[in-house]
Design an enzyme around this catalytic site. Sequence first.
Site, mmCIF file in Angstrom:
data_model
loop_
_atom_site.group_PDB
_atom_site.id
_atom_site.type_symbol
_atom_site.label_atom_id
_atom_site.label_comp_id
_atom_site.label_asym_id
_atom_site.label_seq_id
_atom_site.Cartn_x
_atom_site.Cartn_y
_atom_site.Cartn_z
ATOM 1 N N ASP A 63 14.067 59.214 -23.578
ATOM 2 C CA ASP A 63 14.568 59.011 -24.930
ATOM 3 C C ASP A 63 13.482 59.231 -25.986
ATOM 4 O O ASP A 63 13.740 59.814 -27.036
ATOM 5 C CB ASP A 63 15.141 57.607 -25.080
ATOM 6 C CG ASP A 63 16.375 57.381 -24.233
ATOM 7 O OD1 ASP A 63 16.998 58.372 -23.805
ATOM 8 O OD2 ASP A 63 16.715 56.204 -23.988
ATOM 9 N N GLY A 64 12.274 58.764 -25.716
ATOM 10 C CA GLY A 64 11.184 58.932 -26.672
ATOM 11 C C GLY A 64 10.834 60.390 -26.902
ATOM 12 O O GLY A 64 10.527 60.795 -28.026
#
Length: 86
Positions: A63-64
């Site tokens: 996600d990052g």
Amino acid sequence: MMRTALLVVHPTRPEAVDFSKELISALKTVGISSITNYPGGLPGSESMGAGRDYEIAIVLGGDGTILRAAELVLGSGVPILGINLG
């Protein structure tokens, strides 16, 4: 003019780095060059830099990493293809 893709790769995830190497090779066979945030670890890719144009951002990570790619292309209209490996 050669077509270009931006690869945003999570450099500490071996599966992301391994898949990126395969993807760079596959893109090259169809006439698409690769710009990446991790050129030292991905042979065949070029470094990101100011003024570099690309048609798509392909994200390999979690996600990052996907959020990082969104920051990189913000306002450019470049589509993002995210492959979540996290």
